[in-house]
Enzyme design. Sequence first.
Site, PDB file in Angstrom:
ATOM      1  N   SER A   1      39.412 -10.905   3.291  1.00 27.58           N
ATOM      2  CA  SER A   1      40.774 -11.491   3.298  1.00 27.58           C
ATOM      3  C   SER A   1      41.025 -12.459   2.107  1.00 27.58           C
ATOM      4  O   SER A   1      42.051 -12.919   2.353  1.00 27.58           O
ATOM      5  CB  SER A   1      40.860 -12.113   4.785  1.00 27.58           C
TER       6      SER A   1
ATOM      7  N   TYR B   1      47.375 -14.007  13.616  1.00 31.35           N
ATOM      8  CA  TYR B   1      46.740 -13.317  12.257  1.00 31.35           C
ATOM      9  C   TYR B   1      46.742 -11.870  12.171  1.00 31.35           C
ATOM     10  O   TYR B   1      46.510 -11.059  13.329  1.00 31.35           O
ATOM     11  CB  TYR B   1      45.154 -13.722  12.007  1.00 31.35           C
ATOM     12  N   SER B   2      47.605 -11.145  11.351  1.00 29.94           N
ATOM     13  CA  SER B   2      47.573  -9.749  11.563  1.00 29.94           C
ATOM     14  C   SER B   2      47.489  -9.254  10.026  1.00 29.94           C
ATOM     15  O   SER B   2      48.109  -9.475   9.201  1.00 29.94           O
ATOM     16  CB  SER B   2      48.928  -9.423  11.975  1.00 29.94           C
ATOM     17  N   ASN B   3      46.317  -8.411   9.823  1.00 28.76           N
ATOM     18  CA  ASN B   3      45.986  -7.983   8.696  1.00 28.76           C
ATOM     19  C   ASN B   3      47.107  -6.604   8.575  1.00 28.76           C
ATOM     20  O   ASN B   3      47.129  -6.499   7.328  1.00 28.76           O
ATOM     21  CB  ASN B   3      44.693  -7.172   8.829  1.00 28.76           C
TER      22      ASN B   3
ATOM     23  N   GLY C   1      37.255 -14.941   4.090  1.00 27.26           N
ATOM     24  CA  GLY C   1      37.258 -13.377   4.222  1.00 27.26           C
ATOM     25  C   GLY C   1      35.827 -12.849   4.651  1.00 27.26           C
ATOM     26  O   GLY C   1      34.862 -13.421   4.204  1.00 27.26           O
TER      27      GLY C   1
END
Length: 424
Positions: free
Chosen positions: A129, A228-230, A370
């Site tokens: 990330s 949190y959203s990828n 990340g």
Amino acid sequence: MTRQPEDDARRRDHEAHTTEDAPMTRYPRALGGLLALAAVAGGTACARSDDTSAPQNAAYATAGHATADQADDHAQVRALLRRLTTQDGGPGALVALGDRPGGAVLTSGVADVKSRAPMRGDSRFRIGSMTKPFVATVMLQLVGEDRVVLDAPVERYLPGVVRGQGNDGRKVTVRQLLQHTSGIPDYLDYLKPEDVLSNPLAHYDTRDLVKLALAHPPAFEPGTDWSYSNTGYLLAGLIIERVTGHPYGDEIRRRVIQPLGLRQTSVPGDDSGIGGPHPRGYARPGKDAPLKDITALNPTVAGPSGSMISSGADLNRFLDALVSGKLLPAAQLHEMMRTRPTGSPDGGAYGLGLESHPLPCGGLAWGHDGGIPGYQATGAATVDGRQATAMVNLYPGGTDAQNADMTSAVQTALCEGRSSSAHQ
């Protein structure tokens, strides 16, 4: 991306906020818990080694940086590095230290558990990330060029894409994608980590991953909360491609990597290998399971949310250039650094692809973390010119202590030599 079993899904990093924060506190956000997805300024990166890595790193040590006379300056960071590769269980680790005149890289442990080759200071890692600040930078450059409007609906750029189960691109803005306030489900919540670990070379289409997420209802109404959203960064990558006519990776190379001379940084696309010096990447599938070598990985499983490769020195250079205004006009940098609380107990807050955390020595650290199968990283910079990045070649399967010690290493490095009245 980052979300791992390791964090076992700290699922919406929202609640597990950890490493990224670059300094402080971590929330692995990873591939279903899998992907924590969360530069030495000045020019020449100088690497200095620790433990058994001296022979490997000797070529990178430059006079004036990390000399024997300075060894005591980094005693606390060295102690944390040793802990990462002993009681925390990581095979190898490094911490890249930067300031605007130069920098150094400290290493500990091994790059390969079979050969026992030491970790090199110029090692390249998958950064999970920590890809997000690169994507957000490109998007904000497009905003500065009047090609994207931050508060415009996603529908304007991706008509008909965000639909189903209550998700609606007409109600979600570009800003909300970048700040994790869209409510759009995280696709990593629905992608089984064991499937990725058992078939690491599989190709994933970004639009298919988006559809996987949108088959589920939103977490909340857009703009009313933070989670949190990828998936938001998959959509951001698609917007960049729609607006520019080029793959998001090409735009990152043209707008960020090449101008900054980040020679150890890449957007690998479908390439499952890592070019240049790099450690083997390991995962621990279960609590007492043996390490699994997962160095070869098709990074399309992460795409714009976490696919990039970089080194500690390059990440420091990037973060310094970003917070010092070299990559974005003042208006867009201001938007990036307008944060909202995430619920992190240490006071962490999230802007647009960039997170802030208060430092114990005063001021803020700006960065991200990340994690992606095989590798974990966290990095941050201060606006007065200090940077630090920590990297370990184990993910998922690292302990909570690994998370905490990576965060502490970055925090300690940024605070070395500073008083509690240091400026932001």
